[in-house]
Design a protein around this motif. Structure first.
Motif, short mmCIF file in Angstrom:
data_model
loop_
_atom_site.label_atom_id
_atom_site.label_comp_id
_atom_site.label_asym_id
_atom_site.label_seq_id
_atom_site.Cartn_x
_atom_site.Cartn_y
_atom_site.Cartn_z
N ARG A 89 0.81 -1.23 0.00
CA ARG A 89 0.00 0.00 0.00
C ARG A 89 0.83 1.27 0.00
NH1 ARG A 89 -0.88 -1.69 5.43
NH2 ARG A 89 -0.07 -0.18 6.94
N ASP A 90 2.03 1.23 0.60
CA ASP A 90 2.83 2.45 0.64
C ASP A 90 4.27 2.25 0.19
OD1 ASP A 90 3.86 1.00 2.74
OD2 ASP A 90 3.33 2.45 4.30
N GLY A 91 4.60 1.03 -0.27
CA GLY A 91 5.94 0.78 -0.79
C GLY A 91 7.01 0.54 0.26
N LYS A 92 6.63 0.47 1.54
CA LYS A 92 7.63 0.20 2.58
C LYS A 92 8.25 -1.18 2.32
CE LYS A 92 9.77 0.50 6.62
NZ LYS A 92 9.18 0.50 7.95
N ALA A 93 9.56 -1.26 2.37
CA ALA A 93 10.25 -2.52 2.08
C ALA A 93 11.56 -2.58 2.85
CB ALA A 93 10.51 -2.65 0.58
N VAL A 94 11.87 -3.75 3.39
CA VAL A 94 13.13 -3.96 4.11
C VAL A 94 13.69 -5.33 3.77
CG1 VAL A 94 12.56 -2.47 6.07
CG2 VAL A 94 11.97 -4.90 6.16
N ARG A 95 15.01 -5.42 3.85
CA ARG A 95 15.70 -6.71 3.69
C ARG A 95 16.38 -7.03 5.01
NH1 ARG A 95 20.87 -8.45 1.54
NH2 ARG A 95 20.67 -10.47 0.48
N LEU A 96 16.11 -8.23 5.53
CA LEU A 96 16.65 -8.65 6.82
C LEU A 96 17.68 -9.74 6.62
CD1 LEU A 96 13.29 -8.86 8.83
CD2 LEU A 96 14.80 -6.89 8.52
N VAL A 97 18.85 -9.53 7.20
CA VAL A 97 19.96 -10.48 7.08
C VAL A 97 20.58 -10.66 8.46
CG1 VAL A 97 22.16 -10.95 5.94
CG2 VAL A 97 20.43 -9.59 4.77
N PRO A 98 20.83 -11.90 8.90
CA PRO A 98 21.49 -12.08 10.20
C PRO A 98 22.90 -11.49 10.18
CG PRO A 98 20.55 -14.14 9.40
CD PRO A 98 20.48 -13.17 8.27
N ARG A 99 23.25 -10.81 11.27
CA ARG A 99 24.63 -10.34 11.40
C ARG A 99 25.55 -11.53 11.61
NH1 ARG A 99 24.68 -4.76 12.64
NH2 ARG A 99 22.65 -3.96 13.30
N PRO A 100 26.76 -11.48 11.08
CA PRO A 100 27.73 -12.57 11.38
C PRO A 100 27.95 -12.65 12.89
CG PRO A 100 28.52 -11.15 9.61
CD PRO A 100 27.32 -10.47 10.19
N ARG A 101 27.94 -13.88 13.41
CA ARG A 101 28.10 -14.08 14.85
C ARG A 101 29.40 -14.85 15.10
NH1 ARG A 101 23.34 -13.80 17.88
NH2 ARG A 101 23.91 -15.58 19.17
N PRO A 102 30.31 -14.24 15.86
CA PRO A 102 31.59 -14.92 16.12
C PRO A 102 31.42 -16.21 16.91
CG PRO A 102 31.39 -12.92 17.45
CD PRO A 102 30.26 -12.90 16.47
N ASP A 103 30.33 -16.31 17.69
CA ASP A 103 30.11 -17.50 18.51
C ASP A 103 29.32 -18.58 17.78
OD1 ASP A 103 27.80 -15.96 18.39
OD2 ASP A 103 27.13 -16.52 20.40
N GLU A 104 29.06 -18.34 16.49
CA GLU A 104 28.19 -19.24 15.75
C GLU A 104 28.89 -20.57 15.47
OE1 GLU A 104 24.88 -18.67 12.33
OE2 GLU A 104 26.80 -17.72 11.99
N GLY A 105 28.36 -21.61 16.02
CA GLY A 105 28.83 -22.95 15.70
C GLY A 105 30.09 -23.34 16.42
N GLY A 106 31.21 -23.02 15.85
CA GLY A 106 32.47 -23.51 16.37
C GLY A 106 32.85 -24.79 15.64
N ASP A 107 34.10 -25.22 15.83
CA ASP A 107 34.62 -26.38 15.11
C ASP A 107 33.84 -27.65 15.42
OD1 ASP A 107 36.51 -24.80 13.91
OD2 ASP A 107 38.10 -25.29 15.35
N LEU A 108 33.52 -27.86 16.70
CA LEU A 108 32.80 -29.08 17.08
C LEU A 108 31.42 -29.11 16.43
CD1 LEU A 108 32.48 -31.70 18.67
CD2 LEU A 108 31.72 -30.32 20.65
N TYR A 109 30.72 -28.00 16.49
CA TYR A 109 29.38 -27.95 15.89
C TYR A 109 29.45 -28.24 14.39
CZ TYR A 109 24.63 -26.38 14.94
OH TYR A 109 23.31 -26.34 14.55
N ARG A 110 30.40 -27.61 13.70
CA ARG A 110 30.51 -27.81 12.26
C ARG A 110 30.86 -29.26 11.92
NH1 ARG A 110 32.23 -22.49 12.56
NH2 ARG A 110 34.38 -23.03 13.02
N MET A 111 31.74 -29.87 12.72
CA MET A 111 32.12 -31.27 12.49
C MET A 111 30.91 -32.18 12.68
SD MET A 111 32.94 -34.34 14.23
CE MET A 111 33.58 -33.95 15.85
N LEU A 112 30.14 -31.93 13.75
CA LEU A 112 28.97 -32.76 14.02
C LEU A 112 27.88 -32.53 12.97
CD1 LEU A 112 28.77 -32.49 17.92
CD2 LEU A 112 29.58 -34.42 16.54
N GLN A 113 27.77 -31.29 12.47
CA GLN A 113 26.80 -31.01 11.41
C GLN A 113 27.12 -31.81 10.15
OE1 GLN A 113 23.91 -28.46 11.20
NE2 GLN A 113 23.66 -30.20 9.82
N ILE A 114 28.40 -31.86 9.80
CA ILE A 114 28.82 -32.62 8.63
C ILE A 114 28.50 -34.10 8.82
CG2 ILE A 114 30.85 -33.42 7.33
CD1 ILE A 114 32.02 -30.55 7.87
#
Length: 201
Positions: A89-114
């Motif tokens: 109705r008024d053209g309001k628009a936004v794009r939302l993107v997560p900020r990079p998080r230094p605490d995200e995952g870690g080596d153990l989390y990434r290994m277990l995800q794989i």
């Protein structure tokens, strides 16, 4: 700090999606910010564009009212955890993107995800991974929304209303296909699957 959604609403999101995970938690926070910025979708007043087919899409559907079936949720899968929201109705628009998080995952989390993706987790690793995923999901729910998400301008114009186009009969399989999706091959009208099959032969 933390999500404004009630435990009951979060349970509804989990029930719709089928399981609890960090991607769903992030989708809850994205939906929360979208509601603050552009409001909830009625019919097709609000449009969402997802840039991946991640778990977050289900949270956005449940909480914002933007759905694939109504055509006001569009998935343009470019492999990014990003969502654009438009208010017609008024053209309001936004794009939302997560900020990079230094605490995200870690080596153990990434290994277990794989290993989880490969289906090779031991029973202990499965339990460890579940614990890490739960902690990661809860951290996303508890995070300050402004610190969690970047709000920026959209990169594309608002998608048009969902098309209502006539259907044509595929001359190979006999099923109806939307006219704008049909292909012409050898003078015959074909659906995309049959077209691909003809071209590959």
């Amino acid at each position: 700090m933390g999500t404004e959604f009630s435990p009951k609403r979060i349970e509804e999101v989990v029930a719709f999606h089928g399981h609890w995970c960090p991607g769903l938690a992030l989708g809850i926070r994205i939906a929360e910010k979208a509601l603050q910025e552009v409001g909830r979708a009625g019919d097709e007043e609000i449009v969402a564009v997802a840039e991946s087919d991640s778990c977050a899409v289900d949270a956005v559907q449940v909480l914002t009212g933007c759905t694939l079936g109504k055509g006001n949720l569009v998935v343009r899968d470019v492999g990014k955890m990003a969502f654009s929201f438009y208010r017609r109705r008024d053209g309001k628009a936004v794009r939302l993107v997560p900020r990079p998080r230094p605490d995200e995952g870690g080596d153990l989390y990434r290994m277990l995800q794989i290993k989880s993706n490969e289906g090779t987790l031991s029973e202990k690793e499965r339990l460890d991974f579940a614990t890490l995923r739960e902690a990661r999901a809860q951290a996303l729910l508890d995070a300050d929304l402004e610190a969690l998400l970047l709000v920026g301008p959209v990169r594309r114009d608002v998608p048009p209303h969902a098309p209502m186009e006539p259907s044509r009969l595929c001359e190979r399989c006999g099923e109806k296909v939307m006219e704008t999706k049909a292909r012409l091959h050898g003078g015959r009208v074909l659906c995309p699957d049959c077209f691909d099959g003809e071209v590959r032969r």
